[in-house]
Design an enzyme around this catalytic site. Structure first.
Site, PDB file in Angstrom:
ATOM      1  N   GLU A   1      -4.891   6.817  -5.571  1.00  0.00           N
ATOM      2  CA  GLU A   1      -5.283   5.827  -6.536  1.00  0.00           C
ATOM      3  C   GLU A   1      -6.298   6.065  -7.435  1.00  0.00           C
ATOM      4  OE1 GLU A   1      -4.453   1.581  -5.957  1.00  0.00           O
ATOM      5  OE2 GLU A   1      -2.727   2.308  -5.218  1.00  0.00           O
TER       6      GLU A   1
ATOM      7  N   ARG B   1       1.183  -1.138  -0.371  1.00  0.00           N
ATOM      8  CA  ARG B   1       0.106  -0.365  -0.225  1.00  0.00           C
ATOM      9  C   ARG B   1       0.830   1.313  -0.155  1.00  0.00           C
ATOM     10  NH1 ARG B   1      -3.177  -3.119  -1.366  1.00  0.00           N
ATOM     11  NH2 ARG B   1      -5.338  -3.481  -0.812  1.00  0.00           N
TER      12      ARG B   1
ATOM     13  N   HIS C   1      -1.117  -0.327 -10.058  1.00  0.00           N
ATOM     14  CA  HIS C   1      -1.384  -1.738  -8.910  1.00  0.00           C
ATOM     15  C   HIS C   1      -1.868  -2.898  -9.625  1.00  0.00           C
ATOM     16  CE1 HIS C   1      -4.151  -2.049  -4.582  1.00  0.00           C
ATOM     17  NE2 HIS C   1      -3.070  -2.987  -5.465  1.00  0.00           N
TER      18      HIS C   1
END
Length: 309
Positions: free
Chosen positions: A252, A223, A271
């Site tokens: 994000e 993260r 991601h």
């Protein structure tokens, strides 16, 4: 009996398909189209609306559609039922291969070779043999353990750090602050596998990043909030950190005007280090529902922040 499904903001259709295939006798209700809240026995969700779980009086378990649990911890209230992380072996393999790729990228100087190739230069660069190349894996949960073991199996020298003492074959196991400092001081590459919670927010701050050996590289696949971005950017600009492969970010999608996009020693990916596959993930969900139906415990159970003593 039914399954509440909400993979928001992503597509639900493949999950419906595979849940129907693996559990043909259990109907699937795609949120918010739930004809009878009393029929919901299991909730398979990702980013679910705050407080909605309380609407289902016969709910027996929440099956989270991911390994990261920060969305569960953000729920203001949760019913008193088991909460189960999604641990899909295929996702773990993807993340381990992602980490191995970037480790090799840094160890074998591939970015420098790309620069040399642009200038048509046939130059060979020295590099550190894998047996002497130190890779620190910080966080040895299920994913971190798989990453540490994968990299160790490729003959790298792996330093694994966790808060509590662990023993992993082929890994130098460290714990506590002294162990973390030793890992960072010796690491050529640091791979962050820590979950994001109150104890790990900005875990990698200016003090800890100053422990790094000059020119060490960073791989972040857990993260974004585990790193203090200001401290990380400073380290990348002053040379303390050689480069960073960042797959996760505090915000994000990463904003278009963020400095990371412009930094030549930062490699941004969206991601994607461990994509969740509906086919294999639904098999894991079905296995856990079958355990619950048989009176057994699902795996692995997660204790949310609101219920931790």
């Amino acid at each position: 009996m039914g399954i509440l499904l909400n993979n928001a903001p992503y597509d639900n259709d493949p999950w419906v398909h595979y849940l129907n295939q693996y559990l043909p006798d259990i109907p699937v209700f795609v949120y918010p189209d739930v004809p009878d809240v009393k029929a919901v026995k299991y909730a398979a969700t990702w980013d679910h609306p705050a407080g909605d779980f309380e609407r289902y009086p016969n709910l027996r378990a929440i099956l989270h559609l991911g390994a990261g649990m920060d969305l569960i911890d953000a729920q203001p209230t949760l019913p008193d039922v088991p909460i189960v992380r999604l641990v899909d072996p295929e996702v773990g393999l993807d993340m381990a291969q992602f980490a191995l790729y970037w480790t090799l990228h840094f160890q074998r100087n591939f970015e420098q070779y790309r620069t040399l190739a642009r200038d048509s230069r046939w130059d060979r660069l020295d590099y550190i043999n894998s047996k002497r190349y130190n890779v620190a894996v910080v966080g040895l949960g299920l994913i971190g353990t798989q990453i540490a073991q994968t990299i160790a199996s490729n003959r790298f020298k792996v330093l694994g750090w966790s808060r509590r003492s662990q023993i992993l074959e082929g890994v130098t196991n460290l714990n506590g602050e002294d162990g973390l400092k030793r890992a960072l001081e010796h690491a050529d590459v640091v791979i962050n596998c820590l979950p994001l919670n109150d104890n790990t927010h900005h875990f990698f701050d200016s003090e800890k990043l100053a422990w790094l050996k000059q020119g060490a590289n960073i791989i972040n696949i857990s993260r974004g909030g585990v790193f203090d971005d200001t401290a990380l950017i400073d380290g990348l600009n002053n040379g303390r950190i050689g480069a960073a492969a960042l797959d996760v970010f505090a915000v994000e999608p990463l904003p278009e005007d963020h400095v990371y996009w412009q930094m030549p020693n930062v490699f941004v990916t969206p991601h994607m280090s461990g994509a969740t596959y509906a086919r294999s993930a639904c098999r894991t969900l079905a296995d856990n529902i079958e355990r619950l139906e048989a009176g057994e415990d699902p795996f692995p159970i997660y204790i949310p922040k609101s219920k931790q003593s």
